[in-house]
Design an enzyme around this catalytic site. Sequence first.
Site, PDB file in Angstrom:
ATOM      1  N   ARG A   2       0.884  -1.130  -0.061  1.00 19.53           N
ATOM      2  CA  ARG A   2      -0.009  -0.042   0.060  1.00 19.53           C
ATOM      3  C   ARG A   2       0.870   1.272   0.219  1.00 19.53           C
ATOM      4  NH1 ARG A   2      -1.522   1.458   4.774  1.00 19.53           N
ATOM      5  NH2 ARG A   2      -2.292  -0.561   5.470  1.00 19.53           N
ATOM      6  N   TYR A  53     -16.034  20.454  -9.912  1.00 19.08           N
ATOM      7  CA  TYR A  53     -16.482  19.160 -10.244  1.00 19.08           C
ATOM      8  C   TYR A  53     -17.604  18.660  -8.850  1.00 19.08           C
ATOM      9  CZ  TYR A  53     -16.331  13.926 -10.760  1.00 19.08           C
ATOM     10  OH  TYR A  53     -16.489  12.761 -11.026  1.00 19.08           O
ATOM     11  N   ASP A  88      -7.027  21.392  -9.276  1.00 12.89           N
ATOM     12  CA  ASP A  88      -7.358  20.216 -10.240  1.00 12.89           C
ATOM     13  C   ASP A  88      -6.839  20.682 -11.659  1.00 12.89           C
ATOM     14  OD1 ASP A  88      -8.783  18.293 -11.814  1.00 12.89           O
ATOM     15  OD2 ASP A  88     -10.395  17.826 -10.413  1.00 12.89           O
ATOM     16  N   LYS A 137      -8.622  10.539 -16.720  1.00 15.94           N
ATOM     17  CA  LYS A 137      -8.974  10.970 -17.864  1.00 15.94           C
ATOM     18  C   LYS A 137      -7.861  10.632 -19.021  1.00 15.94           C
ATOM     19  CE  LYS A 137     -12.228  12.088 -15.181  1.00 15.94           C
ATOM     20  NZ  LYS A 137     -13.351  11.253 -15.027  1.00 15.94           N
TER      21      LYS A 137
END
Length: 392
Positions: free
Chosen positions: A57, A110, A182, A207
Amino acid sequence: MKDVTKDTILVHAGRDPRANHGIVNPPVYHCSTVLFPTLDALEEGDRNPHDIVNYGRIGTPTTFAFEKAAAELEGGYRSVNTGSGLAAIATALTAFTKTGDHVLITDSAYGPTRRFVKETLIPYGVEVEFFDPTVGAGISSLLKPNTSVVFLESPGSLTFEIQDVPAIAAAARTVGATVLLDNTWATPLFFRPFDHGVDVSIHAATKYMVGHADAMLGVVTCRDEALWTTVKKAATRFGTCAGPDDLFLGLRGLRTLAVRMRQHQESALILADWLAARPEVTRVLHPARADFPGHALWKRDFTGSSGLFSIVVKPAPRAALAAMLDDLELFGMGYSWGGFESLILPARPAAVRSATRWTDPGIVLRLHAGLEHPDDLIRDLDNAFRRFNDAL
Ligand SMILES: Cc1ncc(COP(=O)(O)O)c(C=O)c1O
């Protein structure tokens, strides 16, 4: 790598064939447990968990390869991977916020970013204030001594307002607030956040970085070591790591990012020009068009534009919209963007605003120009408008 263009960084960053039998791409390490041969090695791993492979992790060679490439591309100190773009946003926001802080968020953010601050940060005792994305240096009047974060998204991914990032960042610095951006729309190719005063740059790598609509991935890149350590510790506490196969897809996507972005940019501008001339379209919301209100800021700060933009279509009954959208052949109707395929999505900006009002009565449609030939996409849209008009 010094003195090379971003196109070249994209091809080479995060690769080390000599450390991997000469194989061009980094291997994909599937890993939870890491074994230590001695007590000394175990303790050294605990002392240095971010640089030694210690536990799946926290980081593996696959993680490090993607993060190294992302940081080099963005020009930051170091990156932190996350399992989605939203996880990157939530991790970064939380890393710099505590109970009693005041946080400023652009009203154009967003939707799920807004939902995270409203449904998680506010109940935890954080004062959240949304601001007009076009506020610029006027943000000074909203800053408080306890403002810990100013969160930007430029352009906003529905309505495309461009923010005056340098002016906002300069004001934020006066109260010691951390500036988060962002930067998904522009990708690291078209906006350099750290040259414009940003502290922490966030990408939904889902994206354009992944680029093929087949993986969820996020990345947070920080200006300096102290910021990076704060984000990395938060990501480790939350356990927001990405899976190895998705990291590999992110890394593979980066290799072709520059060529894909050139095509997305070109096709979107062709579509935007064609749409602007349609009688059904009342507005085209594309920052690279001279008729867009934020165009001057875009021209000053950005070096390109991506494939995502919106249009406003004249008000019409739902049946006409359905006739237009239901039978599209090439444009898919669905969430997300940044993949190879063209997408269209009806949006309701009025429903996701509080500091500003969206009053345009028309229908907002967000388009993503994929890698199909623009002539074919135009034909698909032309047929869609014919169905729309027939249904009026
Ligand atoms: C601007 C922006 N930021 C962040 C995200 C979230 O990314 P993800 O879907 O990978 O969680 C999205 C997703 O659509 C987005 O459009």
